[in-house]
Design an enzyme around this catalytic site. Structure first.
Site, PDB file in Angstrom:
ATOM      1  N   LYS A 134      30.885 -54.259 -15.852  1.00  0.00           N
ATOM      2  CA  LYS A 134      31.925 -53.398 -15.267  1.00  0.00           C
ATOM      3  C   LYS A 134      33.276 -54.098 -15.190  1.00  0.00           C
ATOM      4  CE  LYS A 134      28.952 -50.148 -13.493  1.00  0.00           C
ATOM      5  NZ  LYS A 134      29.024 -48.703 -13.369  1.00  0.00           N
ATOM      6  N   LYS A 144      25.345 -55.812 -14.214  1.00  0.00           N
ATOM      7  CA  LYS A 144      26.362 -54.791 -13.944  1.00  0.00           C
ATOM      8  C   LYS A 144      27.715 -55.436 -13.671  1.00  0.00           C
ATOM      9  CE  LYS A 144      24.462 -51.289 -12.075  1.00  0.00           C
ATOM     10  NZ  LYS A 144      23.801 -50.444 -11.092  1.00  0.00           N
ATOM     11  N   PHE A 195      29.247 -51.198  -6.110  1.00  0.00           N
ATOM     12  CA  PHE A 195      27.908 -51.301  -5.542  1.00  0.00           C
ATOM     13  C   PHE A 195      26.906 -51.264  -6.682  1.00  0.00           C
ATOM     14  CE2 PHE A 195      27.625 -51.052  -0.911  1.00  0.00           C
ATOM     15  CZ  PHE A 195      28.957 -50.910  -0.597  1.00  0.00           C
ATOM     16  N   ASP A 249      25.618 -40.723 -13.808  1.00  0.00           N
ATOM     17  CA  ASP A 249      25.926 -41.387 -15.082  1.00  0.00           C
ATOM     18  C   ASP A 249      26.078 -40.375 -16.213  1.00  0.00           C
ATOM     19  OD1 ASP A 249      25.971 -44.021 -14.125  1.00  0.00           O
ATOM     20  OD2 ASP A 249      23.782 -44.022 -13.999  1.00  0.00           O
ATOM     21  N   PRO A 280      32.532 -40.535 -17.359  1.00  0.00           N
ATOM     22  CA  PRO A 280      33.399 -41.710 -17.309  1.00  0.00           C
ATOM     23  C   PRO A 280      32.904 -42.668 -16.232  1.00  0.00           C
ATOM     24  CG  PRO A 280      34.479 -39.802 -16.316  1.00  0.00           C
ATOM     25  CD  PRO A 280      33.207 -39.305 -16.947  1.00  0.00           C
ATOM     26  N   ASP A 281      33.063 -43.952 -16.468  1.00  0.00           N
ATOM     27  CA  ASP A 281      32.686 -44.950 -15.465  1.00  0.00           C
ATOM     28  C   ASP A 281      33.932 -45.315 -14.668  1.00  0.00           C
ATOM     29  OD1 ASP A 281      32.061 -47.367 -14.069  1.00  0.00           O
ATOM     30  OD2 ASP A 281      30.275 -47.501 -15.332  1.00  0.00           O
ATOM     31  N   ASN A 289      22.522 -36.285  -6.597  1.00  0.00           N
ATOM     32  CA  ASN A 289      21.660 -37.370  -6.117  1.00  0.00           C
ATOM     33  C   ASN A 289      21.679 -37.405  -4.588  1.00  0.00           C
ATOM     34  OD1 ASN A 289      23.826 -39.289  -5.193  1.00  0.00           O
ATOM     35  ND2 ASN A 289      24.398 -39.090  -7.343  1.00  0.00           N
TER      36      ASN A 289
HETATM   37  O1  C5P Z   1      26.208 -47.983 -13.336  1.00  0.00           O
HETATM   38  P1  C5P Z   1      25.878 -47.730 -11.924  1.00  0.00           P
HETATM   39  O2  C5P Z   1      26.016 -46.318 -11.548  1.00  0.00           O
HETATM   40  O3  C5P Z   1      24.567 -48.256 -11.458  1.00  0.00           O
HETATM   41  O4  C5P Z   1      26.991 -48.596 -11.125  1.00  0.00           O
HETATM   42  C1  C5P Z   1      27.166 -48.529  -9.758  1.00  0.00           C
HETATM   43  C2  C5P Z   1      28.596 -48.793  -9.413  1.00  0.00           C
HETATM   44  O5  C5P Z   1      29.485 -48.204 -10.342  1.00  0.00           O
HETATM   45  C3  C5P Z   1      28.976 -48.169  -8.080  1.00  0.00           C
HETATM   46  O6  C5P Z   1      29.988 -48.956  -7.497  1.00  0.00           O
HETATM   47  C4  C5P Z   1      29.503 -46.807  -8.489  1.00  0.00           C
HETATM   48  O7  C5P Z   1      30.397 -46.291  -7.532  1.00  0.00           O
HETATM   49  C5  C5P Z   1      30.220 -47.130  -9.789  1.00  0.00           C
HETATM   50  N1  C5P Z   1      30.196 -46.060 -10.776  1.00  0.00           N
HETATM   51  C6  C5P Z   1      31.367 -45.440 -11.099  1.00  0.00           C
HETATM   52  N2  C5P Z   1      31.388 -44.478 -12.092  1.00  0.00           N
HETATM   53  C7  C5P Z   1      30.252 -44.155 -12.742  1.00  0.00           C
HETATM   54  C8  C5P Z   1      29.046 -44.777 -12.427  1.00  0.00           C
HETATM   55  C9  C5P Z   1      29.040 -45.725 -11.431  1.00  0.00           C
HETATM   56  O8  C5P Z   1      32.391 -45.726 -10.483  1.00  0.00           O
HETATM   57  N3  C5P Z   1      30.282 -43.218 -13.679  1.00  0.00           N
END
Ligand code: C5P
Length: 407
Positions: free
Chosen positions: A347, A343, A329, A282, A309-310, A213
């Site tokens: 989260k 979000k 963010f 994602d 993984p998130d 990205n």
């Molecule tokens: O779900 P999204 O990507 O929009 O969420 C944004 C936030 O989640 C940001 O703080 C980003 O650094 C974090 N993020 C993460 N791991 C992911 C996806 C997003 O830490 N796989």
């Protein structure tokens, strides 16, 4: 007034670029922060600012000449390099960087730098082609391997009328880098450990292609530098970016994929603060082809994707070592606040900074406009818009808010 740099002596070398006018402001800011400042001005630098201006602002005589009996007797080039806690070259021209990389000593500035046994911080400033030229980039790489600290350059409108990378970092940002190097223990975050994620992730399709990205890492790197300037011990975990490691950040871990980023985030710590500014992919291709996928026949290949993984959600849940403050963010192109609030709930983090991204906004830009979302004492959500500001200014504001929250 707080003077984090009191008892610190800085030797400021001003070389010949138009950005030298900003160095006058830097001298004033350094003095306000309590530092003693002596200046060396090159012949080129003197085309843009006068010795009198630097002497008046610093309160010290300015040195200009390697072969002046009077100046050498007063403070020779060896003593100049010894008496400072830090040598700052701002602006650092391509010419001076080349001399530093190759050990030339044909004027007072380069002789002082060669004779130095002190840390050096450079703030490069030049036309974007000069900055991008293989010669300058090789010189910068050489200086980085020698442990020379760097702040900037930023991109934007240059004095020559071109737009690109090469603008000297703003005096505030240089001051912040100096504080992070010289006085981390004086800040309100001294003794705190912080984790910052920054940049994009690259998810491989095959050995030559990836899904990525447009994140430049500018905001995440600025946050790492701002937390370090307030005294935090920062670990920066970053995807591929063109940015140098920020000044004052002792540990930078470079990764490519989301899974590598998660591993890097979990294998050190525990942390008091985690700021997830990375634009993590994602999804990733479910399988990575071992060989380059060939263009054969008519049909375009199809990929199935699998979820990454998130990292933000994982850090928000990581008990018992959950950081006290986990910040994410929400970069959105539409319905920014609604998406950000959703979000926030999903989260489990403590604060979210919502920002609009898209053409000319967010990714890759030098400024940013965010809304801070956090919970009030009664559990309701508070959304506070922050005015548009440079990514550095926004990072400083966030670091200050973090310090206040952890008081
Ligand atoms: O779900 P999204 O990507 O929009 O969420 C944004 C936030 O989640 C940001 O703080 C980003 O650094 C974090 N993020 C993460 N791991 C992911 C996806 C997003 O830490 N796989």
């Amino acid at each position: 007034m707080k003077t984090p740099l009191s008892n610190k002596t800085i030797l400021l070398i001003v070389t010949g670029g138009i950005a030298a006018y900003k160095s006058l402001d830097l001298v004033r800011k350094l003095k306000d922060a309590g530092a003693s400042v002596s200046c060396v001005l090159t012949q080129g630098g003197a085309q843009f600012v006068t010795p009198l201006a630097l002497a008046t602002l610093s309160g010290e005589p300015v040195s200009t000449d390697l072969f002046s009996p009077e100046q050498e007797q007063r403070l020779g080039h060896i003593r100049l390099s010894r008496q400072a806690d830090l040598i700052v070259v701002a602006p650092a021209t391509a010419n001076t960087l080349a001399k530093m990389a190759h050990g030339l000593a044909d004027n007072l500035a380069s002789a002082v730098l060669l004779a130095s046994n002190k840390p050096i911080l450079i703030a490069p400033a030049m036309n974007s082609q000069m900055w991008a030229s293989p010669a300058t980039q090789a010189n910068i790489a050489t200086l980085q391997t020698r442990g020379i600290h760097q702040v900037g350059p930023a991109s934007g409108m240059l004095a020559c009328g071109e737009i690109g990378e090469g603008r000297m970092a703003e005096p505030d940002e240089i001051l912040q880098a100096i504080t992070a190097l010289l006085a981390p223990a004086a800040g309100p975050l001294a003794g705190r450990k912080a984790l910052v994620t920054s940049g994009p992730t690259y998810e491989p399709i095959d050995p030559v292609r990836f899904i990525g990205n447009r994140s430049s890492g500018k905001q995440g790197h600025a946050i790492a530098a701002a937390l370090a300037a307030l005294g935090a011990e920062v670990t920066l975990v970053t995807g591929p970016t063109a940015l140098p490691a920020p000044a004052g950040v002792p540990q930078t871990i470079a990764i490519q994929t989301a899974r590598e980023m998660l591993d890097a985030c979990l294998c050190h710590g525990p942390y008091d603060i985690a700021v997830c500014a990375a634009a993590v992919a994602d999804w990733r291709p479910a399988t990575e082809s071992e060989c380059k996928i060939k263009k054969e026949g008519e049909a375009a290949p199809t990929f199935s994707l699998t979820e990454n993984p998130d990292i933000l959600a994982t850090l928000s849940q990581a008990v018992p070592n959950r950081p006290r403050l986990v910040i994410g963010f929400a970069a959105e192109t539409d319905n920014v606040l609604d998406h950000a609030k959703a979000k926030f709930a999903r989260k489990g983090c403590d604060w979210i900074l919502a920002n609009k991204v898209g053409a000319g906004q967010g990714f890759g830009q030098d400024s940013n406009e965010v809304t801070l979302i956090r919970r009030n004492a009664d559990g309701s959500l508070a959304a506070t818009p922050w005015p548009a500001a440079s990514k550095q200014a926004l990072a400083q504001k966030l670091a200050k808010a973090v310090a206040e929250a952890l008081e």
